[in-house]
Design a protein around this motif. Structure first.
Motif, PDB file in Angstrom:
ATOM      1  N   PHE A  58       0.828  -1.203   0.000  1.00 43.37           N
ATOM      2  CA  PHE A  58       0.000   0.000   0.000  1.00 43.37           C
ATOM      3  C   PHE A  58       0.862   1.253   0.000  1.00 43.37           C
ATOM      4  O   PHE A  58       0.520   2.251  -0.638  1.00 43.37           O
ATOM      5  N   THR A  59       2.008   1.219   0.700  1.00 43.51           N
ATOM      6  CA  THR A  59       2.903   2.371   0.725  1.00 43.51           C
ATOM      7  C   THR A  59       3.421   2.678  -0.673  1.00 43.51           C
ATOM      8  O   THR A  59       3.419   3.840  -1.102  1.00 43.51           O
ATOM      9  N   PHE A  60       3.872   1.652  -1.392  1.00 43.06           N
ATOM     10  CA  PHE A  60       4.341   1.873  -2.761  1.00 43.06           C
ATOM     11  C   PHE A  60       3.218   2.364  -3.661  1.00 43.06           C
ATOM     12  O   PHE A  60       3.410   3.256  -4.489  1.00 43.06           O
ATOM     13  N   PHE A  61       2.038   1.794  -3.497  1.00 43.18           N
ATOM     14  CA  PHE A  61       0.889   2.200  -4.303  1.00 43.18           C
ATOM     15  C   PHE A  61       0.525   3.657  -4.036  1.00 43.18           C
ATOM     16  O   PHE A  61       0.327   4.441  -4.971  1.00 43.18           O
ATOM     17  N   ALA A  62       0.450   4.044  -2.763  1.00 44.81           N
ATOM     18  CA  ALA A  62       0.094   5.417  -2.410  1.00 44.81           C
ATOM     19  C   ALA A  62       1.164   6.396  -2.877  1.00 44.81           C
ATOM     20  O   ALA A  62       0.843   7.485  -3.371  1.00 44.81           O
ATOM     21  N   ALA A  63       2.440   6.015  -2.733  1.00 44.50           N
ATOM     22  CA  ALA A  63       3.519   6.898  -3.189  1.00 44.50           C
ATOM     23  C   ALA A  63       3.446   7.103  -4.693  1.00 44.50           C
ATOM     24  O   ALA A  63       3.660   8.221  -5.188  1.00 44.50           O
ATOM     25  N   THR A  64       3.128   6.055  -5.420  1.00 43.83           N
ATOM     26  CA  THR A  64       3.009   6.172  -6.876  1.00 43.83           C
ATOM     27  C   THR A  64       1.849   7.083  -7.255  1.00 43.83           C
ATOM     28  O   THR A  64       1.985   7.945  -8.139  1.00 43.83           O
ATOM     29  N   ILE A  65       0.728   6.927  -6.593  1.00 43.29           N
ATOM     30  CA  ILE A  65      -0.441   7.770  -6.873  1.00 43.29           C
ATOM     31  C   ILE A  65      -0.128   9.229  -6.568  1.00 43.29           C
ATOM     32  O   ILE A  65      -0.458  10.128  -7.358  1.00 43.29           O
ATOM     33  N   ILE A  66       0.517   9.489  -5.435  1.00 43.24           N
ATOM     34  CA  ILE A  66       0.856  10.864  -5.074  1.00 43.24           C
ATOM     35  C   ILE A  66       1.832  11.456  -6.086  1.00 43.24           C
ATOM     36  O   ILE A  66       1.694  12.613  -6.488  1.00 43.24           O
ATOM     37  N   TYR A  67       2.797  10.670  -6.519  1.00 40.87           N
ATOM     38  CA  TYR A  67       3.751  11.146  -7.514  1.00 40.87           C
ATOM     39  C   TYR A  67       3.041  11.503  -8.825  1.00 40.87           C
ATOM     40  O   TYR A  67       3.303  12.557  -9.417  1.00 40.87           O
ATOM     41  N   VAL A  68       2.145  10.636  -9.260  1.00 38.94           N
ATOM     42  CA  VAL A  68       1.404  10.897 -10.506  1.00 38.94           C
ATOM     43  C   VAL A  68       0.545  12.147 -10.356  1.00 38.94           C
ATOM     44  O   VAL A  68       0.477  12.988 -11.267  1.00 38.94           O
ATOM     45  N   LEU A  69      -0.073  12.315  -9.199  1.00 37.58           N
ATOM     46  CA  LEU A  69      -0.890  13.511  -8.975  1.00 37.58           C
ATOM     47  C   LEU A  69      -0.033  14.772  -8.972  1.00 37.58           C
ATOM     48  O   LEU A  69      -0.456  15.821  -9.480  1.00 37.58           O
ATOM     49  N   GLN A  70       1.164  14.701  -8.417  1.00 37.89           N
ATOM     50  CA  GLN A  70       2.057  15.863  -8.424  1.00 37.89           C
ATOM     51  C   GLN A  70       2.474  16.216  -9.849  1.00 37.89           C
ATOM     52  O   GLN A  70       2.545  17.391 -10.209  1.00 37.89           O
ATOM     53  N   VAL A  71       2.766  15.184 -10.648  1.00 40.44           N
ATOM     54  CA  VAL A  71       3.150  15.439 -12.045  1.00 40.44           C
ATOM     55  C   VAL A  71       1.979  16.054 -12.799  1.00 40.44           C
ATOM     56  O   VAL A  71       2.151  17.015 -13.570  1.00 40.44           O
ATOM     57  N   LEU A  72       0.777  15.533 -12.595  1.00 34.61           N
ATOM     58  CA  LEU A  72      -0.395  16.098 -13.261  1.00 34.61           C
ATOM     59  C   LEU A  72      -0.675  17.515 -12.767  1.00 34.61           C
ATOM     60  O   LEU A  72      -1.114  18.370 -13.535  1.00 34.61           O
ATOM     61  N   GLY A  73      -0.424  17.766 -11.490  1.00 33.98           N
ATOM     62  CA  GLY A  73      -0.619  19.114 -10.957  1.00 33.98           C
ATOM     63  C   GLY A  73       0.366  20.103 -11.528  1.00 33.98           C
ATOM     64  O   GLY A  73       0.061  21.286 -11.698  1.00 33.98           O
ATOM     65  N   ALA A  74       1.581  19.642 -11.836  1.00 36.43           N
ATOM     66  CA  ALA A  74       2.599  20.523 -12.405  1.00 36.43           C
ATOM     67  C   ALA A  74       2.286  20.887 -13.855  1.00 36.43           C
ATOM     68  O   ALA A  74       2.826  21.865 -14.382  1.00 36.43           O
ATOM     69  N   LEU A  75       1.419  20.144 -14.512  1.00 41.88           N
ATOM     70  CA  LEU A  75       1.071  20.453 -15.902  1.00 41.88           C
ATOM     71  C   LEU A  75       0.137  21.651 -16.026  1.00 41.88           C
ATOM     72  O   LEU A  75      -0.068  22.157 -17.118  1.00 41.88           O
ATOM     73  N   ASN A  76      -0.428  22.070 -14.907  1.00 39.89           N
ATOM     74  CA  ASN A  76      -1.352  23.219 -14.878  1.00 39.89           C
ATOM     75  C   ASN A  76      -2.536  23.046 -15.836  1.00 39.89           C
ATOM     76  O   ASN A  76      -2.842  23.926 -16.631  1.00 39.89           O
ATOM     77  N   LEU A  77      -3.168  21.897 -15.748  1.00 42.38           N
ATOM     78  CA  LEU A  77      -4.386  21.684 -16.518  1.00 42.38           C
ATOM     79  C   LEU A  77      -5.480  22.545 -15.885  1.00 42.38           C
ATOM     80  O   LEU A  77      -5.554  22.682 -14.666  1.00 42.38           O
ATOM     81  N   PRO A  78      -6.361  23.118 -16.661  1.00 40.91           N
ATOM     82  CA  PRO A  78      -7.303  24.118 -16.143  1.00 40.91           C
ATOM     83  C   PRO A  78      -8.151  23.655 -14.954  1.00 40.91           C
ATOM     84  O   PRO A  78      -8.102  24.258 -13.899  1.00 40.91           O
ATOM     85  N   ILE A  79      -8.911  22.623 -15.100  1.00 37.35           N
ATOM     86  CA  ILE A  79      -9.824  22.212 -14.025  1.00 37.35           C
ATOM     87  C   ILE A  79      -9.171  21.153 -13.155  1.00 37.35           C
ATOM     88  O   ILE A  79      -9.207  21.232 -11.926  1.00 37.35           O
ATOM     89  N   ILE A  80      -8.565  20.185 -13.781  1.00 36.09           N
ATOM     90  CA  ILE A  80      -7.983  19.060 -13.058  1.00 36.09           C
ATOM     91  C   ILE A  80      -6.798  19.510 -12.216  1.00 36.09           C
ATOM     92  O   ILE A  80      -6.581  19.013 -11.117  1.00 36.09           O
ATOM     93  N   GLY A  81      -6.035  20.466 -12.696  1.00 33.53           N
ATOM     94  CA  GLY A  81      -4.844  20.925 -11.988  1.00 33.53           C
ATOM     95  C   GLY A  81      -5.164  21.463 -10.604  1.00 33.53           C
ATOM     96  O   GLY A  81      -4.463  21.150  -9.626  1.00 33.53           O
ATOM     97  N   ASP A  82      -6.199  22.285 -10.480  1.00 25.40           N
ATOM     98  CA  ASP A  82      -6.569  22.833  -9.166  1.00 25.40           C
ATOM     99  C   ASP A  82      -7.043  21.735  -8.216  1.00 25.40           C
ATOM    100  O   ASP A  82      -6.686  21.726  -7.036  1.00 25.40           O
ATOM    101  N   TYR A  83      -7.823  20.824  -8.739  1.00 30.06           N
ATOM    102  CA  TYR A  83      -8.326  19.723  -7.919  1.00 30.06           C
ATOM    103  C   TYR A  83      -7.180  18.847  -7.428  1.00 30.06           C
ATOM    104  O   TYR A  83      -7.099  18.511  -6.241  1.00 30.06           O
ATOM    105  N   ILE A  84      -6.265  18.512  -8.320  1.00 25.90           N
ATOM    106  CA  ILE A  84      -5.124  17.671  -7.950  1.00 25.90           C
ATOM    107  C   ILE A  84      -4.212  18.414  -6.986  1.00 25.90           C
ATOM    108  O   ILE A  84      -3.691  17.836  -6.027  1.00 25.90           O
ATOM    109  N   ALA A  85      -4.012  19.700  -7.196  1.00 23.27           N
ATOM    110  CA  ALA A  85      -3.171  20.487  -6.295  1.00 23.27           C
ATOM    111  C   ALA A  85      -3.761  20.494  -4.887  1.00 23.27           C
ATOM    112  O   ALA A  85      -3.017  20.409  -3.894  1.00 23.27           O
TER     113      ALA A  85
END
Length: 100
Positions: A58-85
Motif C-alpha cells: 500500500f505504501t508503494f501504491f500510495a507513493a506512486t499515486i501521489i507522484y502521478v498527482l504531483q506530475v499532473l498538478g505541475a502540468l497546470n491543466l485548467p480544471i484538473i490541476g486545481d483539484y489535484i493540487a
C-alpha cells in the motif's frame, strides 16, 4: 473374476490411495493439529507477514499515486490541476503532522 485378480485389484487401489495420501501430506497436517502451540505460532507468523506485505504494498501504491498527482498538478491543466493540487496539498499537510 478369480480371487487372485480381486486381491491384485484391491492391492493396486490401496497402493494408489496411499500414494495420494502421501502426496497430500495428510500425516504432517494431523501432526500439526496435535501441537496447538506450533499451529498458533505458524498462524501468527503468516498473519504478521501478510500484514507487513500489505503495508509495504500500500505504501508503494500510495507513493506512486501521489507522484502521478504531483506530475499532473505541475502540468497546470485548467480544471484538473486545481483539484489535484488541493489533494496533494492535503496529503502533504497530513504527512507533516506528527501524531506520535
Amino acid at each position: 473374476m478369480p480371487l487372485e485378480e480381486k486381491l491384485n485389484l484391491v492391492y493396486r487401489m490401496t497402493f494408489e490411495l496411499a500414494q495420494q495420501m502421501e502426496k497430500s501430506r495428510i500425516a504432517q497436517y494431523t501432526e500439526l493439529l496435535y501441537s496447538p502451540w506450533r499451529l498458533i505460532w505458524l498462524n501468527v507468523l503468516s498473519g504478521t507477514s501478510r500484514g507487513v506485505g500489505i503495508a509495504v504494498g500500500f505504501t508503494f501504491f500510495a507513493a506512486t499515486i501521489i507522484y502521478v498527482l504531483q506530475v499532473l498538478g505541475a502540468l497546470n491543466l485548467p480544471i484538473i490541476g486545481d483539484y489535484i493540487a488541493d489533494i496533494v496539498r492535503i496529503v502533504q499537510h497530513q504527512l507533516e503532522l506528527k501524531t506520535f
